[in-house]
Design a protein around this motif. Structure first.
Motif, short mmCIF file in Angstrom:
data_model
loop_
_atom_site.label_atom_id
_atom_site.label_comp_id
_atom_site.label_asym_id
_atom_site.label_seq_id
_atom_site.Cartn_x
_atom_site.Cartn_y
_atom_site.Cartn_z
N LEU A 1 0.85 -1.18 0.00
CA LEU A 1 0.00 0.00 0.00
C LEU A 1 0.89 1.24 0.00
CD1 LEU A 1 -2.80 -0.85 2.60
CD2 LEU A 1 -3.04 -0.71 0.12
N GLY A 2 0.49 2.27 -0.72
CA GLY A 2 1.27 3.48 -0.78
C GLY A 2 1.26 4.23 0.54
N SER A 3 2.33 4.96 0.81
CA SER A 3 2.43 5.72 2.05
C SER A 3 1.39 6.84 2.12
CB SER A 3 3.84 6.31 2.20
OG SER A 3 4.16 7.13 1.08
N ASP A 4 0.82 7.21 0.97
CA ASP A 4 -0.21 8.26 0.96
C ASP A 4 -1.50 7.81 1.65
OD1 ASP A 4 -0.39 6.41 -1.26
OD2 ASP A 4 -2.03 7.65 -2.01
N ARG A 5 -1.64 6.50 1.91
CA ARG A 5 -2.84 6.00 2.60
C ARG A 5 -2.82 6.34 4.09
NH1 ARG A 5 -5.95 3.90 -1.71
NH2 ARG A 5 -4.52 2.94 -3.19
N ALA A 6 -1.67 6.72 4.63
CA ALA A 6 -1.54 6.94 6.06
C ALA A 6 -2.51 7.97 6.60
CB ALA A 6 -0.10 7.34 6.40
N GLY A 7 -2.86 8.98 5.81
CA GLY A 7 -3.75 10.03 6.27
C GLY A 7 -5.22 9.75 6.04
N MET A 8 -5.54 8.60 5.44
CA MET A 8 -6.93 8.27 5.12
C MET A 8 -7.62 7.57 6.29
SD MET A 8 -6.69 6.80 1.22
CE MET A 8 -6.17 7.82 -0.14
N LEU A 9 -8.94 7.64 6.30
CA LEU A 9 -9.75 6.87 7.24
C LEU A 9 -10.07 5.51 6.63
CD1 LEU A 9 -12.21 9.63 8.48
CD2 LEU A 9 -10.29 8.65 9.74
N PRO A 10 -10.28 4.47 7.45
CA PRO A 10 -10.55 3.13 6.91
C PRO A 10 -11.72 3.07 5.95
CG PRO A 10 -10.11 3.02 9.26
CD PRO A 10 -10.20 4.48 8.91
N GLY A 11 -12.73 3.92 6.16
CA GLY A 11 -13.91 3.89 5.31
C GLY A 11 -13.64 4.23 3.85
N ARG A 12 -12.49 4.83 3.56
CA ARG A 12 -12.17 5.18 2.17
C ARG A 12 -11.44 4.06 1.45
NH1 ARG A 12 -9.29 10.80 1.56
NH2 ARG A 12 -9.65 10.16 -0.62
N LEU A 13 -11.16 2.96 2.15
CA LEU A 13 -10.43 1.85 1.55
C LEU A 13 -11.38 0.69 1.24
CD1 LEU A 13 -7.25 1.74 3.83
CD2 LEU A 13 -7.61 3.07 1.74
N SER A 14 -10.97 -0.15 0.32
CA SER A 14 -11.72 -1.37 0.02
C SER A 14 -11.47 -2.40 1.11
CB SER A 14 -11.29 -1.93 -1.34
OG SER A 14 -9.94 -2.40 -1.27
N GLY A 15 -12.24 -3.48 1.07
CA GLY A 15 -12.07 -4.53 2.07
C GLY A 15 -10.69 -5.15 2.05
#
Length: 326
Positions: free
Chosen positions: A130-144
Motif C-alpha cells: 500500500l502506498g504511504s499516501d494511505r496513512a492520512g486516510m480513514l478506513p472507510g475510504r479503503l476497500s475490504g
C-alpha cells in the motif's frame, strides 16, 4: 523465530452444569518459522483457541507458551504474538487514520519522535503493498482488501515473533482473496515468522500451511504435514473435509458420507460420549453396529499412538473408503 505451544488448553464459558466447553484439553505446537493451518467447521473452537494466545479468550485450564514462557506473564502491549482478525471493518477504528491505527500498535517506547513513527508507518504500508499516501486516510475510504492489508501491517507494527491469522479472507471478495493470501505467505517467509492460520476452507489451508491441524467440537482430531493430511487423511472427519473441498473433478462424496450427511451436528453443550464424531461418522456405529467402542471409549486418550495423532479407533483401517482427491 519462536515456537508457540498450546499445552492442554481448555476454554469454558458459563456455569458448571449449563456452560459450554469451547476448547477441551487441546495440545498443539506451532514450530518456529512454520505455518500451522487450523481447520474445521464453524463452531469447532478454532478461533477460540487462537484467541487464547493473545488474551482475547480466557484460559480455563492449561497454558499457552511462547518459547517456554506463559504468554499471560507478558505485557499485552509488547507481547510478541499478534493477531489479524476476520473482519477488518471491525478491527480498525473508523475515527482514526490508517497511520494512527498502525502507530498505536507499535511497541511502547520504540519510536519516541513523531517523525520516526511516520517513517515506520510508511515502511509498514509499503511492506503490504500500500502506498504511504494511505496513512492520512480513514478506513472507510479503503476497500475490504486494502483494509485487511492495513490490519496486517498493524499486526506487524508490534514486531511479533508469531502471527495469528483468523479467517482473514472470509470477509473479502473472491477476486482479492488470493492476493491477500499470497502477501501473507510472502511476509511470513520474508520476516521468518511463525504463524497459526485459522480457516474453515481446507483448500486455503493447504495453500498456506506447512502443517495442518484438524479441529472438531473443541478437540484436535488429526495433525500432520500438509500433504500427508490432505492426501492420506486418517480421521473420517478429515476425509469428509477433503471430499468437501473443491477439486479439478468436482466434489466427490462417497456413499458412506451421503448416507450420514443429514445427521444433525451434536449439541456442543452436551457432546457425545466416546468419539465425538461417532453420530456422523461413515465408518462408525451409525453405519456398523459392531463398533460400539466408538460410543463407550474416547479415542483421544490414545491418539498419540496412531498415524497423524488421529483421534479415531479405526484410523488407517482398510474399511476407510478410497476417494478421489485433488
Amino acid at each position: 523465530m519462536s515456537e508457540l505451544r498450546f499445552d492442554q488448553v481448555s476454554v469454558r464459558y458459563g456455569h458448571r452444569h449449563t456452560g459450554l466447553t469451547a476448547v477441551d484439553r487441546v495440545s498443539l505446537t506451532v514450530p518456529s518459522g512454520q505455518v500451522v493451518g487450523l481447520v474445521g467447521e464453524s463452531g469447532s473452537g478454532k478461533s477460540t483457541l487462537a484467541r487464547t494466545a493473545v488474551g482475547l479468550s480466557p484460559v480455563s485450564g492449561g497454558r499457552v507458551l511462547l518459547d517456554g514462557t506463559d504468554v499471560r506473564r507478558q505485557a499485552r502491549r509488547n507481547r510478541p504474538v499478534q493477531m489479524v482478525l476476520q473482519d477488518p471493518s471491525s478491527s480498525l477504528d473508523p475515527r482514526m487514520t490508517i497511520g494512527e491505527s498502525i502507530a498505536e500498535a507499535m511497541p511502547r517506547g520504540a519510536f519516541l519522535r513523531r517523525a520516526a513513527r511516520n517513517v515506520e508507518v510508511c515502511r509498514l504500508l509499503e511492506l503490504v503493498n500500500l502506498g504511504s499516501d494511505r496513512a492520512g486516510m480513514l478506513p472507510g475510504r479503503l476497500s475490504g482488501g486494502q483494509r485487511q492489508r492495513v490490519a496486517l501491517s498493524r499486526a506487524l507494527a508490534g514486531r511479533p515473533k508469531v502471527v495469528i491469522a483468523d479467517e482473514i479472507t472470509s470477509a473479502l471478495d473472491v477476486s482479492v482473496q488470493g492476493a491477500v493470501l499470497n502477501l501473507c505467505r510472502d511476509l511470513q517467509r520474508e520476516l521468518r515468522l511463525s504463524m497459526l492460520f485459522v480457516s474453515h476452507n481446507l483448500a486455503v489451508v493447504r495453500h498456506m500451511s506447512d502443517l495442518i491441524a484438524v479441529m472438531y467440537l473443541g478437540r484436535i482430531v488429526e495433525v500432520g504435514p500438509t500433504e500427508a493430511v490432505v492426501t492420506d487423511p486418517r480421521h473420517p472427519y478429515t476425509r469428509d473435509l477433503v471430499d468437501a473441498a473443491p477439486s479439478r473433478t468436482g466434489n466427490l462424496l462417497a456413499d458412506e458420507v451421503a448416507a450420514t450427511a443429514d445427521v444433525e451436528p451434536p449439541d456442543p453443550h452436551n457432546p457425545p460420549t466416546g468419539c465425538r464424531y461417532h453420530p456422523r461418522c461413515p465408518i462408525g456405529p451409525a453405519m456398523r453396529s459392531d463398533r460400539q467402542i466408538c460410543v463407550t471409549t474416547d479415542p483421544i486418550e490414545s491418539a498419540g499412538e496412531r498415524p497423524h495423532g488421529a483421534a479415531c479407533h479405526f484410523a488407517g483401517s482398510p474399511a476407510l473408503p478410497d476417494r478421489a482427491r485433488a
